[in-house]
Write an enzyme that holds these catalytic residues in place. Sequence first.
Site, mmCIF file in Angstrom:
data_model
loop_
_atom_site.group_PDB
_atom_site.id
_atom_site.type_symbol
_atom_site.label_atom_id
_atom_site.label_comp_id
_atom_site.label_asym_id
_atom_site.label_seq_id
_atom_site.Cartn_x
_atom_site.Cartn_y
_atom_site.Cartn_z
ATOM 1 N N HIS A 244 0.846 -1.205 0.000
ATOM 2 C CA HIS A 244 0.000 0.000 0.000
ATOM 3 C C HIS A 244 0.878 1.251 0.000
ATOM 4 O O HIS A 244 0.695 2.160 -0.812
ATOM 5 C CB HIS A 244 -0.902 -0.041 1.240
ATOM 6 C CG HIS A 244 -1.760 1.169 1.430
ATOM 7 N ND1 HIS A 244 -3.134 1.130 1.326
ATOM 8 C CD2 HIS A 244 -1.462 2.471 1.718
ATOM 9 C CE1 HIS A 244 -3.630 2.335 1.549
ATOM 10 N NE2 HIS A 244 -2.630 3.163 1.789
ATOM 11 N N GLU A 245 1.841 1.278 0.928
ATOM 12 C CA GLU A 245 2.715 2.446 1.018
ATOM 13 C C GLU A 245 3.644 2.554 -0.195
ATOM 14 O O GLU A 245 3.930 3.647 -0.680
ATOM 15 C CB GLU A 245 3.548 2.375 2.304
ATOM 16 C CG GLU A 245 2.735 2.252 3.590
ATOM 17 C CD GLU A 245 1.779 3.404 3.802
ATOM 18 O OE1 GLU A 245 1.924 4.442 3.137
ATOM 19 O OE2 GLU A 245 0.878 3.256 4.635
ATOM 20 N N HIS B 170 1.868 4.246 -3.074
ATOM 21 C CA HIS B 170 1.881 5.705 -2.944
ATOM 22 C C HIS B 170 3.219 6.270 -3.418
ATOM 23 O O HIS B 170 3.277 7.214 -4.212
ATOM 24 C CB HIS B 170 1.679 6.108 -1.475
ATOM 25 C CG HIS B 170 0.276 5.995 -0.976
ATOM 26 N ND1 HIS B 170 -0.809 6.548 -1.629
ATOM 27 C CD2 HIS B 170 -0.220 5.408 0.152
ATOM 28 C CE1 HIS B 170 -1.909 6.313 -0.929
ATOM 29 N NE2 HIS B 170 -1.580 5.615 0.135
#
Length: 266
Positions: free
Chosen positions: A58-59, A62
């Site tokens: 997820h990170e 980004h």
Amino acid sequence: MTTALSRRSERRISPVFLGILAVTAVTGWATWAGFAEQPGVAVFLFVTAAWIVSLCLHEYAHARTALHSGDISVGAKGYLTLNPLKYTHALLSIVLPVIFVIMGGIGLPGGAVFIERGRIRGRWRHSLISAAGPLTNVLFAAVCTAPFWLDALDGVPRDFRFALAFLALLQVTAAILNFLPVPGLDGYGVIEPWLSHNIRRQVEPFAPFGLLFVFALLMVPAVNREFFQLIYTILDSLDVHDVERYCGENLYRFWQGSNEGCSLVP
């Protein structure tokens, strides 16, 4: 040459992440093979490790999207190595989400990579950077639920099926929560570039409390009921039904000893 080597090291996958991935693989195999005497322990370790992997991805989503949008600083910060220890707030991104999974079976949104927004031009790019994280959870949920909606469960051991169902619930929960247009969450980050400067300035002080506000709302029984009904409806549409979710969560919380009825499930 030095610059090229530096960039290569900034994007080299961290041994920490590889270790978490190895734990996921080994405990996934143990769950599949029924190797452990106490299957709940294997399910607990498998789901927790896989959940941490999804938080790292997820990170990373980004950061990677930010890199291609103009913020080259994410490499020097270590965000491209998938190392959870490099996040701005490892507590918010890893520790708290894991604690919430253990305590309440809810996919708490992470979110602690610092993007230098001043380096990025174009509202669409800003929106895409914010959307990239929860879209990773959507993709993870699709992978977890694929055996169900593809009707490919023949030969999949019962406990592994239960573990996938519970992991899918966590991913869908995380995706929905992250996409809420609440300050401090990714959903607000998607729409923020399209808001007027005046509105953004007025909303900004509330961003640190956005997640607390969401969880306060979820404490309201009517809101909680409707929220989880939405989650269950999505999972039902993907052929992940109540019994798999229930048994997966009970197996995960093996210390509660409430999984007796699930042993009768074929």
